[in-house]
Design a protein around this motif. Structure first.
Motif, mmCIF file in Angstrom:
data_model
loop_
_atom_site.group_PDB
_atom_site.id
_atom_site.type_symbol
_atom_site.label_atom_id
_atom_site.label_comp_id
_atom_site.label_asym_id
_atom_site.label_seq_id
_atom_site.Cartn_x
_atom_site.Cartn_y
_atom_site.Cartn_z
ATOM 1 N N PRO A 72 0.834 -1.192 0.000
ATOM 2 C CA PRO A 72 0.000 0.000 0.000
ATOM 3 C C PRO A 72 0.877 1.252 0.000
ATOM 4 O O PRO A 72 2.094 1.183 0.240
ATOM 5 N N ASN A 73 0.269 2.383 -0.287
ATOM 6 C CA ASN A 73 0.963 3.655 -0.170
ATOM 7 C C ASN A 73 2.141 3.711 -1.129
ATOM 8 O O ASN A 73 1.981 3.445 -2.313
ATOM 9 N N HIS A 101 0.957 2.387 -4.521
ATOM 10 C CA HIS A 101 -0.308 1.652 -4.580
ATOM 11 C C HIS A 101 -0.236 0.288 -5.256
ATOM 12 O O HIS A 101 -1.244 -0.213 -5.745
ATOM 13 N N GLY A 172 -3.449 -2.763 1.232
ATOM 14 C CA GLY A 172 -4.260 -1.611 1.604
ATOM 15 C C GLY A 172 -5.470 -1.518 0.698
ATOM 16 O O GLY A 172 -5.634 -2.284 -0.251
ATOM 17 N N HIS A 174 -8.352 1.724 -0.863
ATOM 18 C CA HIS A 174 -8.371 3.176 -1.056
ATOM 19 C C HIS A 174 -9.786 3.724 -1.321
ATOM 20 O O HIS A 174 -9.983 4.464 -2.292
ATOM 21 N N SER A 266 -11.628 -1.553 10.357
ATOM 22 C CA SER A 266 -10.469 -2.332 9.917
ATOM 23 C C SER A 266 -10.265 -3.475 10.892
ATOM 24 O O SER A 266 -10.150 -3.251 12.103
ATOM 25 N N TYR A 270 -4.728 -5.024 10.054
ATOM 26 C CA TYR A 270 -4.672 -3.667 9.509
ATOM 27 C C TYR A 270 -4.232 -2.744 10.645
ATOM 28 O O TYR A 270 -5.051 -2.171 11.360
ATOM 29 N N TRP A 272 -2.484 0.059 10.359
ATOM 30 C CA TRP A 272 -2.255 1.434 9.927
ATOM 31 C C TRP A 272 -3.472 1.962 9.186
ATOM 32 O O TRP A 272 -4.261 1.207 8.627
ATOM 33 N N GLN A 274 -4.356 5.374 6.597
ATOM 34 C CA GLN A 274 -4.015 6.625 5.918
ATOM 35 C C GLN A 274 -5.293 7.428 5.714
ATOM 36 O O GLN A 274 -6.274 6.923 5.162
ATOM 37 N N GLU A 293 -7.971 4.811 4.314
ATOM 38 C CA GLU A 293 -7.264 3.682 3.722
ATOM 39 C C GLU A 293 -6.714 2.746 4.790
ATOM 40 O O GLU A 293 -5.679 3.040 5.399
ATOM 41 N N MET A 295 -4.436 -0.087 6.088
ATOM 42 C CA MET A 295 -3.168 -0.593 5.571
ATOM 43 C C MET A 295 -2.550 -1.559 6.585
ATOM 44 O O MET A 295 -2.679 -1.352 7.793
ATOM 45 N N THR A 296 -1.874 -2.574 6.085
ATOM 46 C CA THR A 296 -1.195 -3.501 6.986
ATOM 47 C C THR A 296 0.164 -2.986 7.415
ATOM 48 O O THR A 296 0.757 -3.513 8.371
#
Length: 329
Positions: A72-73, A101, A172, A174, A266, A270, A272, A274, A293, A295-296
């Protein structure tokens, strides 16, 4: 087929043609799932958009509704080292020189299971020169009616290492949460509250890459813990962590308006989140929707190793998140 979302080309399998978009329905919820990238095109409740919708004709814009794997990110400099070998990715964010991404959003997934309330899509990802790690990915979308134990949309993504060596992996999603009216207008009228159960945020540099360790949000404009607050003019393109969870292990983001609120949870793994307030988007999209978002791992995890998942050959991992409508806070 003409759907309540409008005309959708390739909506159903006709004459052997594979469906490109799948409509799900359960009670007052409707969803639209994109076979390309296994993305979330739309989610509504009582005819109201809960996420910023797109079609393949109009988007996706700014990664709306996209599944982000195998990271992700962003990856700083579009390069990373894993177990002593350096790998180089394509730069797809020229402004920061990053790879962002993941690699699966433009790939056609296959249909594994399908019903009125569910669709499961599968991708046998062979790897690329910059990420030479084969993965078997599935994305299962499930809609439940409002009176179900877990109402609304649940998305479960499973990844299995199909290769012969360890594979670095992160995940992740979005979606952009929306209340119908642009976020900037609701803020101006004092009709919106934002809540996120996060105790820390990750400082970042001008390229949005992590700088130092996460810092507490207490006493700052980034403290969005319950009962939340009016986001005001706070600009968010921020990774949060140290997420507080409910009895079911879910961390929450809630965007509340005058008539209802949109909530994203989440599940475990997960660690994190964003949040992006769309301030860098132009025109009518400027500060119109809120990307939330799950995110792991944080940005640039392929370099830092922070919360990066390392899948042994044959190993698999599963993560879930969901979105639902609730009464206003």
């Amino acid at each position: 087929m003409i759907s309540r979302f409008g005309a959708v080309p390739g909506q159903a399998e006709k004459g052997g043609r594979v469906a490109e978009v799948f409509e799900l329905r359960a009670g007052e919820y409707r969803a639209r799932v994109d076979r390309t990238g296994a993305g979330l095109q739309a989610l509504t409740w009582r005819g109201r958009d809960l996420v910023w919708p797109y079609t393949r004709q109009s988007g996706p814009i700014a990664s709306q509704g996209q599944l982000l794997a195998p990271w992700p990110n962003r990856v700083g400099g579009a390069r990373y080292t894993f177990q002593g070998t350096e790998y180089v990715l394509d730069v797809n964010d020229p402004e920061t020189g990053s790879a962002i991404h993941g690699l699966v959003s433009e790939v056609a997934w296959s249909t594994q299971e399908r019903s009125e309330k569910d669709v499961t899509l599968r991708l046998d990802f062979p790897g690329t020169p910059g990420y030479p790690f084969p993965l078997e990915l599935t994305a299962a979308y499930h809609l439940s009616p409002p009176d179900a134990p877990a109402p609304g949309l649940t998305v479960t993504v499973t990844a299995r290492n199909a290769g012969r060596t360890d594979a670095p992996y992160g995940l992740g999603f979005h979606p952009y949460l929306t209340l119908g009216a642009p976020l900037r207008d609701l803020v101006e009228r004092g009709e919106v509250r934002l809540e996120a159960t996060a105790r820390s945020r990750q400082p970042a540099d001008a390229s949005l890459l992590p700088v130092g360790d996460p810092v507490p949000v207490a006493g700052t404009g980034f403290d969005l813990r319950p009962p939340g607050r009016d986001p005001g003019a706070t600009e968010l393109d921020t990774a949060f962590t140290d997420l507080d969870r409910d009895a079911d292990g879910r961390a929450w983001v809630r965007l509340s308006g005058p008539d209802h609120r949109v909530s994203l949870w989440s599940g475990p793994g997960y660690g994190w989140l964003q949040l992006f307030s769309s301030d860098s988007l132009g025109g009518e999209l400027h500060r119109a929707h809120l990307a939330a978002e799950p995110m792991t791992c944080p940005p640039d995890a392929l370099n830092s190793g922070t919360d990066l998942i390392v899948l042994a050959p044959g190993a698999s991992v599963e993560h879930s998140f969901g979105i639902l409508a609730e009464p206003p806070a």
